[in-house]
Design a protein around this motif. Structure first.
Motif, PDB file in Angstrom:
ATOM      1  N   LEU A 138      46.792 -14.162  -2.401  1.00 28.23           N
ATOM      2  CA  LEU A 138      47.713 -13.887  -3.692  1.00 28.23           C
ATOM      3  C   LEU A 138      47.183 -13.861  -4.870  1.00 28.23           C
ATOM      4  N   LEU A 139      46.213 -15.000  -4.965  1.00 28.96           N
ATOM      5  CA  LEU A 139      45.425 -15.049  -6.251  1.00 28.96           C
ATOM      6  C   LEU A 139      44.370 -13.850  -6.344  1.00 28.96           C
ATOM      7  N   GLN A 140      43.928 -13.548  -5.183  1.00 28.74           N
ATOM      8  CA  GLN A 140      43.002 -12.139  -5.401  1.00 28.74           C
ATOM      9  C   GLN A 140      43.789 -11.036  -5.780  1.00 28.74           C
ATOM     10  N   ASN A 141      45.080 -11.007  -5.436  1.00 26.96           N
ATOM     11  CA  ASN A 141      45.892  -9.553  -5.702  1.00 26.96           C
ATOM     12  C   ASN A 141      46.632  -9.788  -7.011  1.00 26.96           C
ATOM     13  N   LEU A 142      46.871 -10.967  -7.718  1.00 29.60           N
ATOM     14  CA  LEU A 142      47.858 -10.917  -8.798  1.00 29.60           C
ATOM     15  C   LEU A 142      47.411 -10.340 -10.163  1.00 29.60           C
ATOM     16  N   HIS A 143      45.947 -10.792 -10.211  1.00 27.40           N
ATOM     17  CA  HIS A 143      45.195 -10.464 -11.485  1.00 27.40           C
ATOM     18  C   HIS A 143      45.871 -10.897 -12.833  1.00 27.40           C
ATOM     19  N   LYS A 144      46.255 -12.079 -12.581  1.00 25.76           N
ATOM     20  CA  LYS A 144      47.211 -12.503 -13.925  1.00 25.76           C
ATOM     21  C   LYS A 144      46.253 -14.064 -14.365  1.00 25.76           C
ATOM     22  N   ILE A 145      46.322 -14.456 -15.540  1.00 24.19           N
ATOM     23  CA  ILE A 145      45.999 -15.619 -15.859  1.00 24.19           C
ATOM     24  C   ILE A 145      47.244 -16.605 -16.065  1.00 24.19           C
ATOM     25  N   PHE A 146      47.116 -17.753 -15.427  1.00 23.03           N
ATOM     26  CA  PHE A 146      48.589 -18.535 -15.030  1.00 23.03           C
ATOM     27  C   PHE A 146      48.097 -19.985 -16.153  1.00 23.03           C
ATOM     28  N   ASP A 147      49.192 -20.307 -16.998  1.00 21.67           N
ATOM     29  CA  ASP A 147      49.180 -21.238 -17.725  1.00 21.67           C
ATOM     30  C   ASP A 147      48.922 -22.587 -16.906  1.00 21.67           C
ATOM     31  N   ILE A 148      49.452 -22.831 -15.819  1.00 21.01           N
ATOM     32  CA  ILE A 148      49.352 -23.796 -14.920  1.00 21.01           C
ATOM     33  C   ILE A 148      49.424 -23.226 -13.313  1.00 21.01           C
ATOM     34  N   LEU A 149      48.469 -23.499 -12.611  1.00 23.02           N
ATOM     35  CA  LEU A 149      48.395 -23.049 -11.378  1.00 23.02           C
ATOM     36  C   LEU A 149      48.458 -24.693 -10.516  1.00 23.02           C
ATOM     37  N   TYR A 150      49.869 -24.963  -9.693  1.00 21.35           N
ATOM     38  CA  TYR A 150      50.017 -26.043  -9.124  1.00 21.35           C
ATOM     39  C   TYR A 150      49.840 -26.097  -7.724  1.00 21.35           C
ATOM     40  N   LEU A 151      49.055 -26.823  -7.036  1.00 19.61           N
ATOM     41  CA  LEU A 151      48.794 -26.893  -5.585  1.00 19.61           C
ATOM     42  C   LEU A 151      49.215 -28.217  -5.304  1.00 19.61           C
ATOM     43  N   ASP A 152      49.904 -27.895  -3.982  1.00 18.58           N
ATOM     44  CA  ASP A 152      50.489 -29.113  -3.081  1.00 18.58           C
ATOM     45  C   ASP A 152      50.228 -28.535  -1.819  1.00 18.58           C
ATOM     46  N   PRO A 153      48.739 -28.927  -1.293  1.00 20.69           N
ATOM     47  CA  PRO A 153      48.254 -28.387   0.217  1.00 20.69           C
ATOM     48  C   PRO A 153      48.832 -29.390   1.307  1.00 20.69           C
ATOM     49  N   PRO A 154      49.045 -28.951   2.502  1.00 25.65           N
ATOM     50  CA  PRO A 154      49.281 -29.985   3.450  1.00 25.65           C
ATOM     51  C   PRO A 154      48.150 -30.997   3.439  1.00 25.65           C
ATOM     52  N   TYR A 155      48.412 -32.348   3.833  1.00 26.25           N
ATOM     53  CA  TYR A 155      47.785 -33.423   3.690  1.00 26.25           C
ATOM     54  C   TYR A 155      47.060 -33.617   4.962  1.00 26.25           C
ATOM     55  N   ASN A 156      47.631 -33.342   5.996  1.00 19.98           N
ATOM     56  CA  ASN A 156      46.911 -33.835   7.367  1.00 19.98           C
ATOM     57  C   ASN A 156      46.972 -32.741   8.276  1.00 19.98           C
ATOM     58  N   HIS A 157      46.641 -33.206   9.673  1.00 16.48           N
ATOM     59  CA  HIS A 157      46.557 -31.955  10.612  1.00 16.48           C
ATOM     60  C   HIS A 157      47.739 -31.332  11.159  1.00 16.48           C
ATOM     61  N   ARG A 158      48.981 -31.929  10.815  1.00 15.88           N
ATOM     62  CA  ARG A 158      50.339 -31.149  11.280  1.00 15.88           C
ATOM     63  C   ARG A 158      50.477 -29.986  10.709  1.00 15.88           C
ATOM     64  N   GLN A 159      50.375 -28.900  11.071  1.00 16.99           N
ATOM     65  CA  GLN A 159      50.892 -27.562  10.805  1.00 16.99           C
ATOM     66  C   GLN A 159      52.275 -27.556  10.299  1.00 16.99           C
ATOM     67  N   TYR A 160      52.384 -27.004   9.224  1.00 14.97           N
ATOM     68  CA  TYR A 160      54.133 -26.585   8.827  1.00 14.97           C
ATOM     69  C   TYR A 160      54.807 -25.604   9.846  1.00 14.97           C
ATOM     70  N   ALA A 161      54.066 -24.595  10.147  1.00 10.84           N
ATOM     71  CA  ALA A 161      54.860 -23.559  11.136  1.00 10.84           C
ATOM     72  C   ALA A 161      55.575 -23.996  12.199  1.00 10.84           C
ATOM     73  N   PRO A 162      54.887 -24.813  13.135  1.00 10.03           N
ATOM     74  CA  PRO A 162      55.516 -25.325  14.362  1.00 10.03           C
ATOM     75  C   PRO A 162      56.483 -26.489  14.044  1.00 10.03           C
ATOM     76  N   ASN A 163      56.288 -27.195  13.010  1.00  9.53           N
ATOM     77  CA  ASN A 163      57.122 -28.118  12.677  1.00  9.53           C
ATOM     78  C   ASN A 163      58.381 -27.915  11.957  1.00  9.53           C
ATOM     79  N   TYR A 164      58.618 -26.556  11.400  1.00 10.92           N
ATOM     80  CA  TYR A 164      59.709 -26.168  10.677  1.00 10.92           C
ATOM     81  C   TYR A 164      60.132 -24.816  11.424  1.00 10.92           C
TER      82      TYR A 164
END
Length: 271
Positions: A138-164
């Motif tokens: 997404l960041l590669q393709n958007l070609h924009k400068i953002f005021d704020i980039l907020y990242l909230d990545p997964p913390y542990n080994h539990r993948q979101y996809a099977p859990n939800y």
């Protein structure tokens, strides 16, 4: 939320929810695969929802899709109604928190009659965009400068996809191939590198190196698989770095000996 049944001045949104709550139940994908009666031939019948609640979720989901296809609702309205359904589901699902497994006995909340619960809608005159993609791509393709980039990545080994997985199936409602005791959808192509101790820091480095932001805000916690010192070392050379650690109640823990609080971490990087 306003009590929709007794309100003299119901909003259009409330009236739509009342209508959806009143439509006849319909046995669709959720009933057929995640309710006990329809899955009784399995070795372990799936007990995600009681039968009538599963069929009600199907009926509501099918009606929302029909309205969209008939152009009775616009795109914003479609996603508001989908969000309402998805948020409501969690109040009636027979799970311990996530959807990777169902409880083997009925939780009392799962036995209640399903009803839609209003969500808060924030009215804005700004134009918003929503993407569903790999963050790096997404960041590669958007070609924009953002005021704020907020990242909230997964913390542990539990993948979101099977859990939800079940929430995703209700959202997409595309009759996926499912398997296993829990009825998981295929999710291998949705793996997050942040759930792997070897790759998490590498993935973070990929994202920050694009520098298409003026300020980076990274949220993490003390139980994460990336080490606090390693993250600081990665960010520090890039600009002005601020760090905050906030004591926060743990969400839930089955281990009674474990700490009741964790530290939530926030890094703010100004380029």
């Amino acid at each position: 939320s306003t009590n929709t049944t007794n309100s003299l001045f119901q909003s259009h949104y409330q009236k739509v929810l009342l209508f959806l709550d009143s439509i006849p139940i319909q046995k669709g994908f959720i009933y057929n695969h995640y309710a006990p009666n329809a899955t009784k031939d399995l070795k372990i019948p799936r007990m995600y929802f009681i039968d009538k609640n599963a069929a009600k979720i199907d009926a509501i989901r099918l009606q929302i899709e029909a309205w969209k296809n008939n152009k009775a609702i616009n795109e914003n309205e479609y996603f508001i109604l989908l969000a309402t359904l998805i948020e409501s589901v969690s109040f009636y699902a027979n799970v311990a928190g996530v959807y990777a497994a169902f409880c083997k006995t009925w939780d009392k909340r799962a036995l209640k009659d399903f009803n839609l619960k209003e969500i808060d809608i924030l009215i804005s005159d700004k134009k918003h965009f929503c993407f569903c993609d790999d963050g790096v791509k997404l960041l590669q393709n958007l070609h924009k400068i953002f005021d704020i980039l907020y990242l909230d990545p997964p913390y542990n080994h539990r993948q979101y996809a099977p859990n939800y997985h079940l929430i995703e199936t209700i959202a997409k409602y595309e009759n996926p191939n499912i398997k296993g005791i829990a009825g998981l959808r295929e999710w291998q192509n949705q793996k997050s590198a942040f759930c792997n101790a070897k790759n998490a820091l590498i993935e973070l480095e990929k994202i920050i190196k694009y520098k298409n932001y003026r300020n980076l805000v990274l949220s993490y916690n003390s139980e994460g698989i990336m080490q606090k010192e390693a993250i600081t070392e990665l960010l520090k050379p890039l600009g002005n770095l601020y760090f905050e650690s906030i004591l926060y109640p743990r969400f839930k823990s089955n281990n009674k000996k474990s700490q009741k609080y964790i530290n939530e971490y926030v890094w703010i990087l100004q380029l």
